[in-house]
Design a protein around this motif. Structure first.
Motif, PDB file in Angstrom:
ATOM      1  N   GLN A  15      -4.483   0.575   0.526  1.00  0.00           N
ATOM      2  CA  GLN A  15      -4.021  -0.755   0.915  1.00  0.00           C
ATOM      3  C   GLN A  15      -4.634  -1.783  -0.034  1.00  0.00           C
ATOM      4  O   GLN A  15      -5.859  -1.841  -0.179  1.00  0.00           O
TER       5      GLN A  15
ATOM      6  N   GLU B 141      -6.082  -5.082  -0.929  1.00  0.00           N
ATOM      7  CA  GLU B 141      -6.674  -6.233  -0.243  1.00  0.00           C
ATOM      8  C   GLU B 141      -6.465  -7.512  -1.045  1.00  0.00           C
ATOM      9  O   GLU B 141      -6.610  -8.611  -0.535  1.00  0.00           O
TER      10      GLU B 141
ATOM     11  N   GLY C 235       0.799  -1.207   0.000  1.00  0.00           N
ATOM     12  CA  GLY C 235       0.000   0.000   0.000  1.00  0.00           C
ATOM     13  C   GLY C 235       0.831   1.256   0.000  1.00  0.00           C
ATOM     14  O   GLY C 235       2.050   1.219  -0.117  1.00  0.00           O
TER      15      GLY C 235
ATOM     16  N   SER D  62       1.208   4.670   2.449  1.00  0.00           N
ATOM     17  CA  SER D  62       0.844   5.203   3.758  1.00  0.00           C
ATOM     18  C   SER D  62       0.140   6.544   3.602  1.00  0.00           C
ATOM     19  O   SER D  62       0.201   7.195   2.548  1.00  0.00           O
TER      20      SER D  62
END
Length: 109
Positions: free
Chosen positions: A94, A96, A47, A49
């Motif tokens: 992020q 998944e 991902g 931040s």
């Protein structure tokens, strides 16, 4: 391909960037004073931040699924969907699952 694609020549955006294990891969397609277009491929669990950008940006999901957090609010995005990230709003991303996106950043007001 970074800035080497000629305008007016079609190409397969999905095939233009490959996944890499445990990595985030990016490739700039266009970089102008008015904005950028960048391809990203995120391996599952990878991902970006939380950060802010001074410009609006559009995420167009090409493959997979990710969670985009805008101003603390999570949004699930999937292949075929888009989300607009407003300027100066903290955001994070992020994957998944393996996830490809086309990011278009518009510079200006």
């Amino acid at each position: 391909m970074s800035n080497t694609k000629k305008t007016g020549v079609s190409f397969d955006v999905q095939e233009s960037i490959k996944y890499a294990e445990d990595s985030v891969v990016s490739q700039t397609l266009l970089n102008k004073d008015t904005g950028t277009i960048t391809l990203f491929a995120f391996d599952e669990g990878q991902g970006l931040s939380e950060h802010t950008a001074p410009f609006d940006a559009v995420v167009h999901v090409l493959d997979g699924q990710a969670k985009v957090t805008l101003g603390g609010e999570p949004h699930d995005v999937r292949a075929g969907e888009m989300i607009i990230m407003p300027a100066n709003v903290p955001h994070a991303l992020q994957a998944e699952q393996r996830f490809k996106m086309l990011l278009t950043m518009i510079r200006g007001e």
